[in-house]
Design a protein around this motif. Structure first.
Motif, short mmCIF file in Angstrom:
data_model
loop_
_atom_site.label_atom_id
_atom_site.label_comp_id
_atom_site.label_asym_id
_atom_site.label_seq_id
_atom_site.Cartn_x
_atom_site.Cartn_y
_atom_site.Cartn_z
N PRO A 21 7.59 -5.11 18.32
CA PRO A 21 6.90 -5.31 17.30
C PRO A 21 5.64 -5.11 17.21
O PRO A 21 5.47 -4.72 18.42
N GLY A 22 4.19 -4.56 15.97
CA GLY A 22 3.50 -4.41 16.30
C GLY A 22 2.73 -4.51 15.19
O GLY A 22 3.54 -4.14 14.01
N SER A 23 1.36 -3.61 15.28
CA SER A 23 0.24 -2.81 14.21
C SER A 23 0.34 -1.17 13.99
O SER A 23 0.81 -0.80 11.97
N PHE A 24 0.59 -1.05 15.49
CA PHE A 24 0.65 1.04 15.13
C PHE A 24 0.11 0.80 14.46
O PHE A 24 0.96 2.11 13.49
N VAL B 202 6.71 -3.43 11.68
CA VAL B 202 5.45 -2.30 11.85
C VAL B 202 4.79 -4.06 10.81
O VAL B 202 5.25 -4.17 9.60
N MET B 203 3.97 -5.05 11.47
CA MET B 203 3.66 -6.55 10.24
C MET B 203 2.81 -5.77 9.88
O MET B 203 1.86 -4.81 9.58
N ILE B 204 2.95 -6.33 8.30
CA ILE B 204 2.27 -6.13 6.98
C ILE B 204 0.56 -7.11 7.41
O ILE B 204 1.31 -8.97 7.45
N HIS C 279 6.68 -8.80 6.83
CA HIS C 279 5.51 -9.80 6.72
C HIS C 279 5.92 -11.10 7.29
O HIS C 279 7.38 -11.59 6.98
N GLY C 280 5.24 -12.17 7.44
CA GLY C 280 5.79 -13.20 8.14
C GLY C 280 6.44 -14.15 9.21
O GLY C 280 5.35 -12.98 10.59
N LEU C 281 7.33 -14.60 9.38
CA LEU C 281 7.41 -14.72 10.98
C LEU C 281 7.95 -13.56 11.03
O LEU C 281 9.24 -13.40 10.88
N LEU C 282 7.81 -13.38 12.85
CA LEU C 282 8.47 -12.27 13.43
C LEU C 282 10.21 -12.78 13.73
O LEU C 282 10.88 -12.50 13.49
N VAL C 283 10.37 -14.23 14.20
CA VAL C 283 11.72 -14.62 14.38
C VAL C 283 11.58 -14.67 12.83
O VAL C 283 13.30 -14.82 13.16
#
Ligand code: PNS
Length: 159
Positions: free
Chosen positions: A7-10, A35-37, A70-74
């Protein structure tokens, strides 16, 4: 099938990210790049642009899927039956926060975090530094894939 997520912002993907993703792709059957929004933080690249760059530079691995979340990675992990998060550790300074997140994530859902030591060539590298150096005309051609270098040059010239 053994699955993991990187995971990341990249914003944007660097050779440091790519090193971790490629190593994860050799260890797992299927690797998701997530990719985190982040609606609170406008990046240099839109999320769709980041996805597109990552898809192109990871295409050669064959077992990498690229998605936004978006939200939690888990929750992303739970929905896709992913039991492991793979993260690069650049230096001791990364460790405190990464440990907190890893412990929170396993406590929330049982998803494990595996840390991979970053290739020393990239131990100083971050997307933020790449953007800063590129903004002022510094040479970053050894730090990002050629496609990303082109995208950065176009974006920074345009803005
Ligand atoms: O590239 P970044 O910005 O260092 O990546 C940080 C990221 C996306 C891995 C982290 O912020 C994250 O997992 N965010 C998702 C929200 C979440 O699950 N938060 C709880 C973590 S304990």
């Amino acid at each position: 099938m053994r699955r993991a997520v990187c995971p990341g912002s990249f914003d944007p993907i660097t050779n440091g990210h790519l090193d971790i993703i490629s190593r994860a792709s050799r260890l797992y059957d299927e690797v998701y790049v997530a990719v985190m929004i982040n609606k609170a933080k406008k990046g240099l690249f839109e999320v769709d642009e980041r996805l597109d760059l990552i898809r192109q530079v990871t295409a050669e691995y064959g077992n990498v899927r690229v998605e936004a979340f978006h939200g939690l990675l888990v929750d992303f992990c739970k929905q896709r039956d992913i039991p492991a998060i793979v993260k690069g550790l650049r230096a001791v300074s990364d460790f405190d926060y990464e440990l907190q997140m890893a412990q929170m994530n396993i406590g929330l859902s049982g998803v494990e975090t595996l840390f991979v030591p970053t290739n020393p060539t990239y131990s100083f590298l971050s997307s933020s530094l790449v953007k800063e150096v590129a903004t002022w005309g510094g040479d970053i051609s050894h730090l990002v894939p050629p496609l990303v270098l082109d995208a950065l040059n176009k974006r920074l010239r345009k803005d």
